[in-house]
Design an enzyme around this catalytic site. Structure first.
Site, PDB file in Angstrom:
ATOM      1  N   LYS A 121       1.087  -1.381   0.086  1.00  0.00           N
ATOM      2  CA  LYS A 121       0.028  -0.023   0.232  1.00  0.00           C
ATOM      3  C   LYS A 121       0.919   1.169   0.082  1.00  0.00           C
ATOM      4  CE  LYS A 121      -4.250  -1.802   1.531  1.00  0.00           C
ATOM      5  NZ  LYS A 121      -4.029  -3.403   1.845  1.00  0.00           N
TER       6      LYS A 121
HETATM    7  C1  LIG Z   1      -4.768  -4.401   1.305  1.00  0.00           C
HETATM    8  C2  LIG Z   1      -3.924  -5.797   1.260  1.00  0.00           C
HETATM    9  C3  LIG Z   1      -4.041  -6.930   0.396  1.00  0.00           C
HETATM   10  C4  LIG Z   1      -5.439  -6.646  -0.672  1.00  0.00           C
HETATM   11  O1  LIG Z   1      -5.118  -5.717  -1.596  1.00  0.00           O
HETATM   12  P1  LIG Z   1      -6.569  -5.217  -2.511  1.00  0.00           P
HETATM   13  O2  LIG Z   1      -6.208  -4.341  -3.250  1.00  0.00           O
HETATM   14  O3  LIG Z   1      -7.428  -4.828  -1.625  1.00  0.00           O
HETATM   15  O4  LIG Z   1      -7.153  -6.651  -3.182  1.00  0.00           O
HETATM   16  C5  LIG Z   1      -3.019  -7.909   0.259  1.00  0.00           C
HETATM   17  N1  LIG Z   1      -2.289  -7.969   0.922  1.00  0.00           N
HETATM   18  C6  LIG Z   1      -1.960  -6.796   1.979  1.00  0.00           C
HETATM   19  C7  LIG Z   1      -0.749  -7.265   2.910  1.00  0.00           C
HETATM   20  C8  LIG Z   1      -2.610  -5.641   2.136  1.00  0.00           C
HETATM   21  O5  LIG Z   1      -2.415  -4.852   3.022  1.00  0.00           O
END
Ligand SMILES: *Cc1c(COP(=O)(O)O)cnc(C)c1O
Length: 463
Positions: A121
């Protein structure tokens, strides 16, 4: 000067649906970024996906990550921002490594866990924060409100730290975040304030939603930073492009496996393919929240409610917010509540996309097996991704180049790793001092009156 891309709402076709007044206009990227969501609660989508010749992708072999980000972002943003401004934003946002770790043959793990808060993220949040700063009105402060259950809040908070003209308020549920997550959230400081709410994640989200619809805050320039914002999707196209350019031989296509919850990350790969990147298949495994794999198999969409609590906790999503975008790309429509108004073209979807649900048992077995066999360390989200890739290859036979995404650093899940493998994962540089940090968050009960008063006393309107 190239023509500006315009953005429409995924709800634009929804006539005669009670409670929805379809938004039929289009907006610029700047407006989509600062509004977050369309007025009809649909998600913004680019009217046209810019394409690039194969040679442009191949030319990124050996280039920096920032070079790849510039190629992709400029294709969308030309005409809305100066080229040097965009380059400066990108150089500032991407100051960390993106390791491509070989597992066996030409199967790779792409580690998106080297950013300041150790989840993928960071990639989107850092670019979005800087774009918001560049696009916001000078002299007027932008107030970002986010409700978080973990990774989003710390990535967004860290990304906005010290960004000029913007203040951030993060609400998190006191009893639902891990000790390390709490430390990450409480200790950002400066223009980023953490509010610890005595309630659940849904309560935090409700408090934020009430503030957004409160006329008293109309002049406060409030905005959101969650994954429905197209400003968070755009940066997530880049790593697929960059990884392919580094690993592909003679332009061969690759399979990407993207562990998914709200499907924003997977959407980045879908856009990359539509821009012209040679993607053989997008594999998007989920945990036991299996509404999307079931839909692809049966053509019937049913959300999982309440969502199931799995080890890969950032993917515990029973109705993904980005499903509206995925459906729209395949000529379907689904609304915010999960009602399908038009079924997407399933044959087309199945041609490009595969999804499978991975149980917690398979997840832990995969972490152990991959470590024992290859000495490659995965955490629960990355293990769901890798196992999903294996299942796909078992069905179809081998494809040489495969890249599976590791979306968080194993040190974020020390208990799982210790229990399964008997080792303590090393903390990444950015988290080395995490256990010693201490901060004092604002403590609030789950009461809108109190939250409102807090905002009135603490939000700044002008610089
Ligand atoms: C948010 C997140 C995901 C999922 O990503 P999406 O875009 O919501 O599908 C997977 N792994 C981690 C560690 C995350 O923080």
């Amino acid at each position: 000067m190239s023509e500006q891309l315009r953005y429409y709402s995924t709800n634009r076709h929804l006539d005669d649906i009670p409670g929805i007044a379809p938004f039929r206009e289009t907006v610029s990227f700047r407006e989509a970024l600062l509004m977050g969501q369309a007025p009809d609660e649909g998600l913004f989508m680019p009217e046209r996906i810019p394409t690039l010749p194969a040679g442009a992708f191949r030319a990124l072999k050996g280039a920096t990550y920032a070079d790849a980000a510039m190629l992709v972002a400029w294709a969308f943003l030309a005409g809305e921002i100066a080229e040097q401004t965009l380059r400066a934003i990108i150089d500032d946002a991407y100051s960390f490594e993106v390791p491509l770790e070989n597992v066996f043959a030409r199967k790779y793990i792409m580690r998106l866990d080297q950013g300041p808060t150790a989840s993928f993220k960071d990639f989107a949040a850092r670019m979005m924060a800087r774009l918001m700063s560049a696009f916001s009105d000078p002299g007027k402060r932008l107030n970002v409100l986010v409700a978080t259950s973990g990774d989003t809040g710390s990535a967004v908070g860290d990304a906005f730290k010290g960004v000029e003209g913007i203040d951030v308020t993060i609400l998190y549920p006191r009893g639902e975040v891990s000790g390390r997550q709490k430390k990450q959230l409480d200790t950002i400081g400066g223009n980023v304030r953490a509010v610890s709410v005595d309630g659940k994640f849904d309560d935090c989200q409700d408090l934020v939603k009430q503030a957004f619809s409160d006329p008293d805050f109309a002049s406060f320039n409030l905005t959101s930073a969650n994954s429905i914002n197209f400003g968070r999707i755009l940066p997530q196209i880049v790593y697929f492009v960059w990884a392919w350019a580094q690993l592909s031989r003679d332009g061969e296509p690759a399979i990407f496996s993207v562990p998914s919850g709200n499907f924003g990350d997977a959407l980045g790969c879908e856009y990359a393919r539509r821009m012209g990147l040679p993607v053989e298949k997008l594999v998007m495994p989920t945990n036991e929240n299996n509404e999307v794999p079931r839909f692809l198999e049966t053509g019937v969409y049913e959300k999982v409610s309440p969502s199931r609590s799995c080890l890969s906790n950032a993917m515990n999503v029973g109705h993904p917010s980005n499903l509206a975008r995925l459906f729209d790309l395949y000529d379907g429509t689904v609304d915010r509540t999960g009602i399908v108004h038009r079924i997407p073209n399933l044959d087309e979807m199945r041609k490009h996309i595969y999804s499978v649900s991975i149980s917690d048992r398979e997840t832990t077995k995969t972490i152990k097996r991959i470590y024992d066999q290859y000495r490659v360390l995965l955490e629960p989200h990355g293990a769901v991704g890798w196992r999903g890739l294996e299942v796909y290859l078992e069905l179809t036979g081998d494809v040489p180049l495969c890249i599976s995404l590791e979306t968080a650093h194993p040190a974020k899940f020390p208990d799982n790793i210790r229990e399964l493998l008997g080792i303590n994962p090393d903390l990444p540089q950015s988290m080395k001092d995490i256990d010693e940090r201490s901060g004092d968050p604002v403590l609030l009960t789950n009461d809108y009156g109190k939250f409102r008063k807090y905002l009135q006393q603490n939000l700044r309107v002008a610089d």
